[in-house]
Design an enzyme around this catalytic site. Structure first.
Site, PDB file in Angstrom:
ATOM      1  N   ALA A   1       0.828  -1.211   0.000  1.00  0.00           N
ATOM      2  CA  ALA A   1       0.000   0.000   0.000  1.00  0.00           C
ATOM      3  C   ALA A   1       0.860   1.257   0.000  1.00  0.00           C
ATOM      4  O   ALA A   1       1.411   1.641   1.038  1.00  0.00           O
ATOM      5  CB  ALA A   1      -0.933  -0.011   1.209  1.00  0.00           C
TER       6      ALA A   1
ATOM      7  N   PHE B   1      -6.212   2.057  -5.012  1.00  0.00           N
ATOM      8  CA  PHE B   1      -5.600   1.242  -6.060  1.00  0.00           C
ATOM      9  C   PHE B   1      -4.691   0.158  -5.473  1.00  0.00           C
ATOM     10  O   PHE B   1      -3.659  -0.180  -6.053  1.00  0.00           O
ATOM     11  CB  PHE B   1      -4.777   2.090  -7.033  1.00  0.00           C
TER      12      PHE B   1
ATOM     13  N   GLN C   1      -6.221  -5.544 -35.460  1.00  0.00           N
ATOM     14  CA  GLN C   1      -6.395  -5.047 -36.825  1.00  0.00           C
ATOM     15  C   GLN C   1      -6.276  -6.191 -37.840  1.00  0.00           C
ATOM     16  O   GLN C   1      -7.038  -6.263 -38.809  1.00  0.00           O
ATOM     17  CB  GLN C   1      -5.357  -3.968 -37.130  1.00  0.00           C
TER      18      GLN C   1
ATOM     19  N   HIS D   1      -6.948  -9.334 -37.301  1.00  0.00           N
ATOM     20  CA  HIS D   1      -8.095 -10.223 -37.156  1.00  0.00           C
ATOM     21  C   HIS D   1      -9.409  -9.554 -37.562  1.00  0.00           C
ATOM     22  O   HIS D   1     -10.429 -10.244 -37.703  1.00  0.00           O
ATOM     23  CB  HIS D   1      -8.216 -10.704 -35.705  1.00  0.00           C
ATOM     24  N   GLY D   2      -9.389  -8.241 -37.715  1.00  0.00           N
ATOM     25  CA  GLY D   2     -10.620  -7.553 -38.051  1.00  0.00           C
ATOM     26  C   GLY D   2     -11.629  -7.651 -36.915  1.00  0.00           C
ATOM     27  O   GLY D   2     -11.271  -7.644 -35.733  1.00  0.00           O
TER      28      GLY D   2
ATOM     29  N   GLU E   1       3.375   0.805 -11.654  1.00  0.00           N
ATOM     30  CA  GLU E   1       4.831   0.653 -11.466  1.00  0.00           C
ATOM     31  C   GLU E   1       5.614   1.764 -12.170  1.00  0.00           C
ATOM     32  O   GLU E   1       6.730   1.573 -12.630  1.00  0.00           O
ATOM     33  CB  GLU E   1       5.306  -0.714 -11.970  1.00  0.00           C
TER      34      GLU E   1
ATOM     35  N   THR F   1       4.502   5.430 -14.500  1.00  0.00           N
ATOM     36  CA  THR F   1       3.958   5.713 -15.828  1.00  0.00           C
ATOM     37  C   THR F   1       5.071   5.808 -16.870  1.00  0.00           C
ATOM     38  O   THR F   1       6.249   5.959 -16.544  1.00  0.00           O
ATOM     39  CB  THR F   1       3.195   7.042 -15.822  1.00  0.00           C
TER      40      THR F   1
END
Length: 387
Positions: A124, A156, A340, A342-343, A367, A369
């Protein structure tokens, strides 16, 4: 650096991959669709992971772990990273290395039960007003006789709902620096059930379904002095010493997911036909595959070079920041390109691609940004020039 795997490393890769495919993949659809990881399932897979020697494998051999060097540990993390995050993180738990900083008594109470699968930990640090700027935290601990009294809020906090205790970082004073006053930070063990300590449900997250976050609240929570982890006011030193490789861990799990997305893409491009030929023969698709493979290889090299340097004692914050930055941004790119290729099918939950695509988003945030990683990298470059 030897780019080949040893026999032992290959065995660990093969064992972990088989476990992931046989024990984790079959449960992904349930977790993704319900957003919940059943404790009955956790206990079932946890027992299998312990029997396979994969549980708490990040820990040194002398405390009951696998004693893996950093490179081998990252190979293991990469394979686990192929699966739904909640499944691999909770069921094949890797207790926080920061537990190794505890006293002998603290290890008996907290570390060893985690390694045996009897307890879970959570870390935490983050607060509503203090994410990357931990010095800005407002949650505090004040000494009162032989005890400490904790007040404030953390959020979080990953899997705090099932954790038996939290390792909490609290402001315990201030110090003067050339840039003004800065908070002194101390780490504490806080057991669930301690009066004044409550855990509330966190936020619904688009990434990593089933992997929960919680809000921790401290209201005059009193704990004894023997629950300080490390030295008073030395919380940053404890974190920096024991949590350094977590960015590499994030990078390694990103490699696993990107590899899985690329494998699906190559298979689909080879089998799917349009206009009388496989779509993989079209440059619009084949060039995507080539770029995806190249980006994945580059990220692989950066993550494992940093891991190798970690074992040599030569790794820098810049090395780990570069590895984390490259791997997380590579995953976002590969996941997007996989969809993209695989559509429309790429966005259906029959395949793991839409999950990988969603899950990729958080990796550039937690961890540290991407902006924080770029700051670390550029600061190191400029400092070398005296700037």
């Amino acid at each position: 650096m030897n780019f080949g795997l040893t026999e032992e490393q290959q065995l660990i890769v093969d064992t972990t991959r088989a476990f992931v495919e046989n024990e984790l993949y079959p449960h992904e659809a349930e977790v993704e669709r319900t957003g919940h990881l059943r404790m009955e399932l956790v206990n079932e897979i946890q027992a299998k992971a312990i029997a396979a020697g994969l549980y708490a494998a990040n820990m040194p051999e002398e405390v009951g772990g696998a004693g893996l060097d950093t490179v081998t540990w990252l190979l293991y993390e990469k394979e686990l990273g192929r699966a739904n995050y909640a499944l691999h993180w909770t069921c094949v738990a890797r207790p926080s290395n920061i537990l190794l900083a505890g006293s002998d008594a603290q290890k008996e109470k907290y570390l060893y039960p985690c390694i045996r699968g009897e307890k879970w930990d959570c870390l935490a640090m983050t607060e509503p007003g203090a994410g990357s700027d931990l010095r800005g935290m407002k949650a505090s601990a004040v000494q009162d006789g032989g005890d400490w009294v904790l007040n404030g809020t953390k959020h979080f906090i990953s899997h705090a709902d099932i954790a038996d205790f939290a390792i909490c970082f609290m402001a315990t004073g201030e110090e003067e620096t050339p840039r003004g006053k800065k908070k002194k930070i101390t780490a504490f063990f806080v057991d669930k059930g301690t009066p004044g300590f409550s855990v509330r449900d966190g936020y619904r997250n688009v990434s990593h379904r089933g992997y929960t976050n919680s809000i921790l609240e401290f209201d005059d929570c009193r704990i004894p002095a023997d629950q300080v982890l490390g030295e008073v006011h030395k919380g940053f030193e404890v974190a920096n010493t024991w949590l350094g490789a977590t960015r590499l861990q994030v990078g390694a799990t990103c490699l696993g997911r990107a590899e899985r997305a690329l494998e699906h893409s190559v298979e689909y491009a080879a089998q799917r036909s349009q206009f009388g030929q496989s779509i993989g023969k079209n440059q619009g698709v084949s060039f995507k595959l080539a770029d995806m493979a190249t980006e994945l290889k580059a990220a692989n090299l950066m993550v494992f070079e940093a891991g190798w340097k970690f074992d040599q004692g030569t790794v820098t914050d810049q090395d780990m920041a570069m590895a984390k930055l490259k791997a997380t941004e590579m995953l976002a790119y590969v996941a997007d390109e996989a969809i993209q290729i695989h559509g429309g099918m790429g966005l259906m939950d029959d395949l793991p691609l839409e999950r990988i695509w969603r899950d990729a988003r958080v990796e550039r945030i937690w961890e540290g940004t991407s902006e924080i990683q770029r700051h670390i990298i550029s600061r190191a470059m400029l400092r070398a020039k005296g700037a």
